[in-house]
Write a protein that holds these residues in place. Structure first.
Motif, PDB file in Angstrom:
ATOM      1  N   THR A 185       0.809  -1.229   0.000  1.00 19.66           N
ATOM      2  CA  THR A 185       0.000   0.000   0.000  1.00 19.66           C
ATOM      3  C   THR A 185       0.841   1.278   0.000  1.00 19.66           C
ATOM      4  N   SER A 186       2.134   1.173  -0.299  1.00 19.34           N
ATOM      5  CA  SER A 186       3.004   2.351  -0.257  1.00 19.34           C
ATOM      6  C   SER A 186       2.538   3.432  -1.218  1.00 19.34           C
ATOM      7  N   LYS A 187       2.614   4.681  -0.752  1.00 17.82           N
ATOM      8  CA  LYS A 187       2.174   5.823  -1.548  1.00 17.82           C
ATOM      9  C   LYS A 187       3.203   6.946  -1.466  1.00 17.82           C
ATOM     10  N   ASN A 188       3.183   7.816  -2.446  1.00 16.37           N
ATOM     11  CA  ASN A 188       3.972   9.046  -2.381  1.00 16.37           C
ATOM     12  C   ASN A 188       3.181  10.054  -1.565  1.00 16.37           C
ATOM     13  N   LEU A 189       3.713  10.383  -0.405  1.00 19.66           N
ATOM     14  CA  LEU A 189       2.950  11.177   0.554  1.00 19.66           C
ATOM     15  C   LEU A 189       2.842  12.646   0.155  1.00 19.66           C
ATOM     16  N   PHE A 190       3.874  13.183  -0.526  1.00 22.08           N
ATOM     17  CA  PHE A 190       3.900  14.596  -0.908  1.00 22.08           C
ATOM     18  C   PHE A 190       4.258  14.727  -2.385  1.00 22.08           C
ATOM     19  N   HIS A 191       3.702  15.747  -3.040  1.00 21.69           N
ATOM     20  CA  HIS A 191       4.099  16.033  -4.414  1.00 21.69           C
ATOM     21  C   HIS A 191       5.491  16.659  -4.450  1.00 21.69           C
ATOM     22  N   PHE A 192       5.761  17.551  -3.510  1.00 21.34           N
ATOM     23  CA  PHE A 192       7.128  18.035  -3.311  1.00 21.34           C
ATOM     24  C   PHE A 192       7.478  17.784  -1.856  1.00 21.34           C
ATOM     25  N   ASP A 193       8.452  16.934  -1.632  1.00 18.57           N
ATOM     26  CA  ASP A 193       8.722  16.464  -0.278  1.00 18.57           C
ATOM     27  C   ASP A 193       9.707  17.375   0.453  1.00 18.57           C
ATOM     28  N   TRP A 194       9.243  18.539   0.852  1.00 16.25           N
ATOM     29  CA  TRP A 194      10.070  19.470   1.611  1.00 16.25           C
ATOM     30  C   TRP A 194      10.195  19.037   3.067  1.00 16.25           C
ATOM     31  N   LEU A 195       9.250  18.216   3.537  1.00 11.90           N
ATOM     32  CA  LEU A 195       9.221  17.844   4.950  1.00 11.90           C
ATOM     33  C   LEU A 195      10.150  16.677   5.281  1.00 11.90           C
ATOM     34  N   MET A 196      10.234  15.663   4.397  1.00 13.63           N
ATOM     35  CA  MET A 196      10.937  14.424   4.721  1.00 13.63           C
ATOM     36  C   MET A 196      12.168  14.174   3.845  1.00 13.63           C
ATOM     37  N   MET A 197      12.601  15.182   3.113  1.00 12.65           N
ATOM     38  CA  MET A 197      13.852  15.132   2.339  1.00 12.65           C
ATOM     39  C   MET A 197      13.911  13.953   1.357  1.00 12.65           C
ATOM     40  N   ASN A 203       6.111   5.284  -2.553  1.00 12.44           N
ATOM     41  CA  ASN A 203       5.714   4.363  -3.622  1.00 12.44           C
ATOM     42  C   ASN A 203       6.841   4.194  -4.635  1.00 12.44           C
ATOM     43  N   ASN A 204       7.483   5.289  -5.000  1.00 10.60           N
ATOM     44  CA  ASN A 204       8.641   5.206  -5.899  1.00 10.60           C
ATOM     45  C   ASN A 204       9.713   4.293  -5.303  1.00 10.60           C
ATOM     46  N   HIS A 205       9.958   4.467  -4.010  1.00  6.84           N
ATOM     47  CA  HIS A 205      11.020   3.706  -3.355  1.00  6.84           C
ATOM     48  C   HIS A 205      10.683   2.220  -3.272  1.00  6.84           C
ATOM     49  N   HIS A 206       9.432   1.901  -3.009  1.00  9.68           N
ATOM     50  CA  HIS A 206       9.064   0.483  -2.921  1.00  9.68           C
ATOM     51  C   HIS A 206       9.141  -0.204  -4.283  1.00  9.68           C
ATOM     52  N   LYS A 207       8.958   0.545  -5.333  1.00  9.04           N
ATOM     53  CA  LYS A 207       9.085  -0.028  -6.674  1.00  9.04           C
ATOM     54  C   LYS A 207      10.549  -0.215  -7.049  1.00  9.04           C
ATOM     55  N   GLY A 209      13.699  -0.156  -4.978  1.00  7.38           N
ATOM     56  CA  GLY A 209      14.317  -0.074  -3.665  1.00  7.38           C
ATOM     57  C   GLY A 209      15.799   0.247  -3.676  1.00  7.38           C
ATOM     58  N   GLY A 210      16.519  -0.176  -4.703  1.00 10.29           N
ATOM     59  CA  GLY A 210      17.952   0.040  -4.745  1.00 10.29           C
ATOM     60  C   GLY A 210      18.367   1.319  -5.444  1.00 10.29           C
ATOM     61  N   ARG A 211      17.422   2.166  -5.773  1.00  9.64           N
ATOM     62  CA  ARG A 211      17.692   3.406  -6.500  1.00  9.64           C
ATOM     63  C   ARG A 211      17.968   4.542  -5.517  1.00  9.64           C
ATOM     64  N   ALA A 212      19.098   5.215  -5.665  1.00  9.54           N
ATOM     65  CA  ALA A 212      19.480   6.273  -4.727  1.00  9.54           C
ATOM     66  C   ALA A 212      18.525   7.455  -4.765  1.00  9.54           C
ATOM     67  N   ASN A 213      17.976   7.769  -5.932  1.00  8.88           N
ATOM     68  CA  ASN A 213      17.052   8.888  -6.099  1.00  8.88           C
ATOM     69  C   ASN A 213      15.628   8.396  -5.883  1.00  8.88           C
ATOM     70  N   PHE A 214      15.013   8.816  -4.777  1.00  9.71           N
ATOM     71  CA  PHE A 214      13.642   8.387  -4.492  1.00  9.71           C
ATOM     72  C   PHE A 214      12.623   9.173  -5.331  1.00  9.71           C
ATOM     73  N   GLY A 215      13.029  10.310  -5.844  1.00  6.42           N
ATOM     74  CA  GLY A 215      12.128  11.125  -6.660  1.00  6.42           C
ATOM     75  C   GLY A 215      12.445  10.968  -8.132  1.00  6.42           C
ATOM     76  N   GLY A 216      12.208  12.044  -8.889  1.00  5.54           N
ATOM     77  CA  GLY A 216      12.597  12.065 -10.288  1.00  5.54           C
ATOM     78  C   GLY A 216      11.696  11.338 -11.253  1.00  5.54           C
ATOM     79  N   VAL A 217      10.556  10.840 -10.780  1.00 10.57           N
ATOM     80  CA  VAL A 217       9.635  10.148 -11.678  1.00 10.57           C
ATOM     81  C   VAL A 217       8.704  11.160 -12.340  1.00 10.57           C
ATOM     82  N   ARG A 218       8.213  12.110 -11.580  1.00 16.23           N
ATOM     83  CA  ARG A 218       7.464  13.247 -12.114  1.00 16.23           C
ATOM     84  C   ARG A 218       8.297  14.516 -11.893  1.00 16.23           C
ATOM     85  N   TRP A 219       7.998  15.554 -12.631  1.00 19.78           N
ATOM     86  CA  TRP A 219       8.830  16.758 -12.620  1.00 19.78           C
ATOM     87  C   TRP A 219       8.932  17.394 -11.246  1.00 19.78           C
TER      88      TRP A 219
END
Length: 250
Positions: A185-197, A203-207, A209-219
């Motif tokens: 049930t993992s989800k992307n909690l914020f559109h821009f994650d200023w709170l949790m760095m 959701n990106n990370h669970h898909k 897991g070994g990728r250093a960049n947790f973001g970068g899927v959407r602009w």
């Protein structure tokens, strides 16, 4: 104002070493660094997390288990199997302690290459260390708090790391949007994650897991920690593993 700055410094410094060292290094090994760099990160994690210090070994092993058993009965923390966030975090604490104190047998795949500094962990996790930091935080509030409501933030200082965990492990499995269909049930909690760095792109990370960049899927998915890691890589302080470009599926 001094108290608010103090809380912000504790929040982001402790969070940085949680996501940079405990998560992306100890659990997923998305980069390499020297033995000296590793030891330094242990010490800086203790300094920034203070009373709520987390062991790289305990965290790394438990987080690998979370990925392997996400949203099943074996998951160390899942909203699906706990009635509220307090029971989930209490169960998480118990499992973490059992792992860190090596009171439970763990499969080798969860412990392989996870960094461990038993002597330092014993010191940094001790009640003496935790109470010492708590006294220091309380003294800081005593000298610098200028309004009664600022004292409400003192428990936040005491429990910063568990609060970070609750935000991702509870709310990040209930609220948000998804880029990828995964088995949990993992989800992307914020559109821009200023709170949790960057941790909020769960959701990106669970898909990946070994990728250093947790973001970068959407602009708008800017992973601040990853850009700091790029800088550290250019400074030759760490060696990042290649990050493949990924495209959302949904």
């Amino acid at each position: 104002m001094v108290i608010l700055i103090f809380i912000a410094v504790l929040w982001y410094s402790g969070l940085f070493f949680q996501t940079f060292f405990l998560h992306r290094y100890a659990a997923h090994q998305t980069y390499k660094m020297s033995r000296f760099g590793e030891k330094l990160c242990y010490v800086l994690t203790w300094i920034t997390q203070g009373s709520n210090y987390l062991s790289a070994y305990g965290y790394g092993v438990m987080h690998r288990m979370h990925h392997a058993y996400a949203d099943t009965e074996k998951d160390p923390h899942s909203p699906k199997y706990d009635h509220n966030l307090f029971t989930m975090m209490w169960r998480t604490k118990s499992i973490y302690q059992q792992i860190n104190q090596q009171k439970v047998k763990i499969e080798e795949k969860f412990t392989k290459n996870v960094p461990q500094w038993e002597g330092f962990d014993k010191f940094a996790s001790s009640w003496g260390s935790r109470i010492g930091w708590a006294i220091g935080y309380t003294a800081f509030f005593y000298f610098f708090a200028t309004a009664w409501w600022q004292w409400i933030l003192l428990p936040v200082a005491y429990m910063m790391a568990p609060i970070h965990g609750v935000i991702i492990n509870w709310f990040g499995h209930i609220y948000g949007y998804v880029n990828f269909k995964v088995s949990d049930t993992s989800k992307n909690l914020f559109h821009f994650d200023w709170l949790m760095m960057g941790e909020g792109y769960h959701n990106n990370h669970h898909k990946h897991g070994g990728r250093a960049n947790f973001g970068g899927v959407r602009w708008h998915e800017i992973d601040v920690t990853y850009y700091i890691m790029i800088l550290l890589d250019k400074m030759k302080l760490i060696q990042l593993k290649p990050v493949a470009k990924v495209t959302r599926e949904l």
